[in-house]
Design a protein around this motif. Sequence first.
Motif, PDB file in Angstrom:
ATOM      1  N   UNK A 182       0.875  -1.167   0.000  1.00  0.00           N
ATOM      2  CA  UNK A 182       0.000   0.000   0.000  1.00  0.00           C
ATOM      3  C   UNK A 182       0.915   1.219   0.000  1.00  0.00           C
ATOM      4  N   UNK A 183       1.065   1.829  -1.161  1.00  0.00           N
ATOM      5  CA  UNK A 183       2.120   2.821  -1.403  1.00  0.00           C
ATOM      6  C   UNK A 183       1.572   4.237  -1.292  1.00  0.00           C
ATOM      7  N   UNK A 184       2.280   5.076  -0.557  1.00  0.00           N
ATOM      8  CA  UNK A 184       1.930   6.499  -0.452  1.00  0.00           C
ATOM      9  C   UNK A 184       2.875   7.325  -1.310  1.00  0.00           C
ATOM     10  N   UNK A 185       2.341   8.308  -2.011  1.00  0.00           N
ATOM     11  CA  UNK A 185       3.150   9.177  -2.866  1.00  0.00           C
ATOM     12  C   UNK A 185       2.936  10.631  -2.470  1.00  0.00           C
ATOM     13  N   UNK A 186       3.973  11.426  -2.628  1.00  0.00           N
ATOM     14  CA  UNK A 186       3.893  12.861  -2.367  1.00  0.00           C
ATOM     15  C   UNK A 186       5.184  13.486  -2.863  1.00  0.00           C
ATOM     16  N   UNK A 187       5.314  14.787  -2.658  1.00  0.00           N
ATOM     17  CA  UNK A 187       6.536  15.484  -3.052  1.00  0.00           C
ATOM     18  C   UNK A 187       6.887  16.517  -2.001  1.00  0.00           C
ATOM     19  N   UNK A 235      13.454  26.815 -19.431  1.00  0.00           N
ATOM     20  CA  UNK A 235      12.871  25.553 -19.050  1.00  0.00           C
ATOM     21  C   UNK A 235      11.599  25.372 -19.869  1.00  0.00           C
ATOM     22  N   UNK A 236      10.852  24.371 -19.929  1.00  0.00           N
ATOM     23  CA  UNK A 236      10.302  23.680 -18.768  1.00  0.00           C
ATOM     24  C   UNK A 236      11.286  22.757 -18.063  1.00  0.00           C
ATOM     25  N   UNK A 237      11.400  22.916 -16.775  1.00  0.00           N
ATOM     26  CA  UNK A 237      12.219  21.992 -16.008  1.00  0.00           C
ATOM     27  C   UNK A 237      11.343  20.939 -15.370  1.00  0.00           C
ATOM     28  N   UNK A 238      10.436  20.399 -16.134  1.00  0.00           N
ATOM     29  CA  UNK A 238       9.781  19.182 -15.707  1.00  0.00           C
ATOM     30  C   UNK A 238      10.748  18.048 -15.928  1.00  0.00           C
ATOM     31  N   UNK A 239      11.898  18.337 -16.587  1.00  0.00           N
ATOM     32  CA  UNK A 239      12.894  17.301 -16.825  1.00  0.00           C
ATOM     33  C   UNK A 239      13.222  16.610 -15.525  1.00  0.00           C
ATOM     34  N   UNK A 240      13.325  15.316 -15.584  1.00  0.00           N
ATOM     35  CA  UNK A 240      13.476  14.528 -14.362  1.00  0.00           C
ATOM     36  C   UNK A 240      14.842  13.867 -14.326  1.00  0.00           C
ATOM     37  N   UNK A 241      15.302  13.594 -13.117  1.00  0.00           N
ATOM     38  CA  UNK A 241      16.522  12.816 -12.931  1.00  0.00           C
ATOM     39  C   UNK A 241      16.147  11.574 -12.158  1.00  0.00           C
ATOM     40  N   UNK A 242      16.283  10.422 -12.792  1.00  0.00           N
ATOM     41  CA  UNK A 242      16.053   9.169 -12.083  1.00  0.00           C
ATOM     42  C   UNK A 242      16.960   8.096 -12.668  1.00  0.00           C
ATOM     43  N   UNK A 243      16.904   6.899 -12.111  1.00  0.00           N
ATOM     44  CA  UNK A 243      17.882   5.896 -12.500  1.00  0.00           C
ATOM     45  C   UNK A 243      17.657   5.344 -13.893  1.00  0.00           C
ATOM     46  N   UNK A 244      16.559   5.708 -14.539  1.00  0.00           N
ATOM     47  CA  UNK A 244      16.360   5.234 -15.902  1.00  0.00           C
ATOM     48  C   UNK A 244      17.216   6.012 -16.894  1.00  0.00           C
ATOM     49  N   UNK A 245      17.767   7.162 -16.458  1.00  0.00           N
ATOM     50  CA  UNK A 245      18.784   7.836 -17.271  1.00  0.00           C
ATOM     51  C   UNK A 245      20.043   7.001 -17.124  1.00  0.00           C
ATOM     52  N   UNK A 246      20.239   6.038 -18.026  1.00  0.00           N
ATOM     53  CA  UNK A 246      21.230   4.985 -17.835  1.00  0.00           C
ATOM     54  C   UNK A 246      22.604   5.544 -17.527  1.00  0.00           C
ATOM     55  N   UNK A 247      23.042   6.541 -18.284  1.00  0.00           N
ATOM     56  CA  UNK A 247      24.353   7.131 -18.037  1.00  0.00           C
ATOM     57  C   UNK A 247      24.249   8.318 -17.090  1.00  0.00           C
ATOM     58  N   UNK A 248      23.080   8.492 -16.495  1.00  0.00           N
ATOM     59  CA  UNK A 248      22.821   9.616 -15.592  1.00  0.00           C
ATOM     60  C   UNK A 248      23.187  10.945 -16.254  1.00  0.00           C
ATOM     61  N   UNK A 282       8.812  23.806  -9.689  1.00  0.00           N
ATOM     62  CA  UNK A 282       7.497  24.235 -10.152  1.00  0.00           C
ATOM     63  C   UNK A 282       6.667  23.094 -10.736  1.00  0.00           C
ATOM     64  N   UNK A 283       7.219  21.902 -10.776  1.00  0.00           N
ATOM     65  CA  UNK A 283       6.553  20.792 -11.454  1.00  0.00           C
ATOM     66  C   UNK A 283       5.323  20.325 -10.679  1.00  0.00           C
ATOM     67  N   UNK A 284       4.223  20.102 -11.395  1.00  0.00           N
ATOM     68  CA  UNK A 284       2.961  19.682 -10.780  1.00  0.00           C
ATOM     69  C   UNK A 284       3.061  18.248 -10.266  1.00  0.00           C
ATOM     70  N   UNK A 311      -3.413  14.972  -6.258  1.00  0.00           N
ATOM     71  CA  UNK A 311      -3.354  13.899  -7.250  1.00  0.00           C
ATOM     72  C   UNK A 311      -4.743  13.486  -7.731  1.00  0.00           C
ATOM     73  N   UNK A 312      -5.762  14.240  -7.349  1.00  0.00           N
ATOM     74  CA  UNK A 312      -7.129  13.871  -7.697  1.00  0.00           C
ATOM     75  C   UNK A 312      -7.513  14.425  -9.064  1.00  0.00           C
ATOM     76  N   UNK A 313      -7.759  13.535  -9.995  1.00  0.00           N
ATOM     77  CA  UNK A 313      -8.303  13.900 -11.305  1.00  0.00           C
ATOM     78  C   UNK A 313      -8.856  12.638 -11.941  1.00  0.00           C
ATOM     79  N   UNK A 314      -9.777  12.827 -12.857  1.00  0.00           N
ATOM     80  CA  UNK A 314     -10.347  11.675 -13.547  1.00  0.00           C
ATOM     81  C   UNK A 314      -9.290  10.910 -14.323  1.00  0.00           C
ATOM     82  N   UNK A 315      -8.338  11.638 -14.914  1.00  0.00           N
ATOM     83  CA  UNK A 315      -7.278  10.988 -15.696  1.00  0.00           C
ATOM     84  C   UNK A 315      -6.427  10.078 -14.824  1.00  0.00           C
ATOM     85  N   UNK A 316      -6.072  10.565 -13.627  1.00  0.00           N
ATOM     86  CA  UNK A 316      -5.244   9.757 -12.725  1.00  0.00           C
ATOM     87  C   UNK A 316      -6.021   8.540 -12.235  1.00  0.00           C
ATOM     88  N   UNK A 317      -7.291   8.716 -11.912  1.00  0.00           N
ATOM     89  CA  UNK A 317      -8.092   7.578 -11.429  1.00  0.00           C
ATOM     90  C   UNK A 317      -8.237   6.522 -12.528  1.00  0.00           C
TER      91      UNK A 317
END
Length: 303
Positions: A102-107, A124-137, A175-177, A212-218
């Motif tokens: 049962x996973x909780x999410x937030x920022x 920007x947009x600096x919605x650009x993300x850094x995560x481990x899927x950037x293989x070479x980081x 500023x990312x939503x 996080x409430x929206x019809x699209x997310x649900x």
Amino acid sequence: MATTAASRDRALSDEQWERIEPLLPSNEGRKGHPFENNRMIVEGIIYRARTGIPWRDLPRERFGPWQTVWKRHYLYARLGVWDEIHAVLMAQADAGGHIDWTVSVDSTINRAHQHGTNTTRPDQPTGAKANHKNLAHEEPEGHAVGRSRGGLGSKIHAAVDGNGMPLAIVLTGGQRNDGAMLVEVLDDIRVPRQGPGRPRTRPDAVVADKAYSSGKIRRMLAARGIKAVIPQKSDEIASRKTKGSRGGRPPGLDQRTYAGRNVVERQFGLAKQWRAIATRYDKHAISYRAGVVLCAVIAWLRK
């Protein structure tokens, strides 16, 4: 053999160090001197993240030359070393049945210090993300620094299990939503199996606040077979009531499960006890995020 407890200068006990030492890379086949004093270097990386001091101020008598500690930290960040260790620790926990799906999410937004923003940041947009899927980081656009109400900062989007243990960490500009990043956060959940089988990526339920409430997310969560435990926004409720019978039934909310959402807030509180996480001093997003993942590794080791 007696286990040396953690101290002010040493964050890892002997037992904890023995768990991660075999997972650290060697420089076999690389140019340069062989890696030496691995434990001292890693303790130096942790010490700097906990205290938030400039790299140049690392006590040389405890951790050696600051340049060596910094270079190892940046190398591990680019290679995704802490992400790999994080995955191993999660796999071990899952094999023992210690992950609550049962996973909780937030920022959480973390202000960027002037030392972390004195780099060229393209439009920007600096919605650009850094995560481990950037293989070479690869460094994300704008170094994942963006301007929100509080000024320049970075936002850590995280998913934790029902016990508050970190499962996924994604970094964006401040500023990312939140809702727009939910898919990215869920996609970042990847717990390998110790035996045969695909890594587990799907929670049983996602607990989140009204952001996080929206019809699209649900609909997205329903399509993945994930239970949504998300309260509606007041404007959504008003809109549904205005439509009358055409507005349909309100989505159900498991109040008991939602009451446990604060585990993610508590995890953020623990992470921000590390001063270099609470305030971003790092110029590079991959370097800053590596410190956040290292904090998650320590949390799993202590569990």
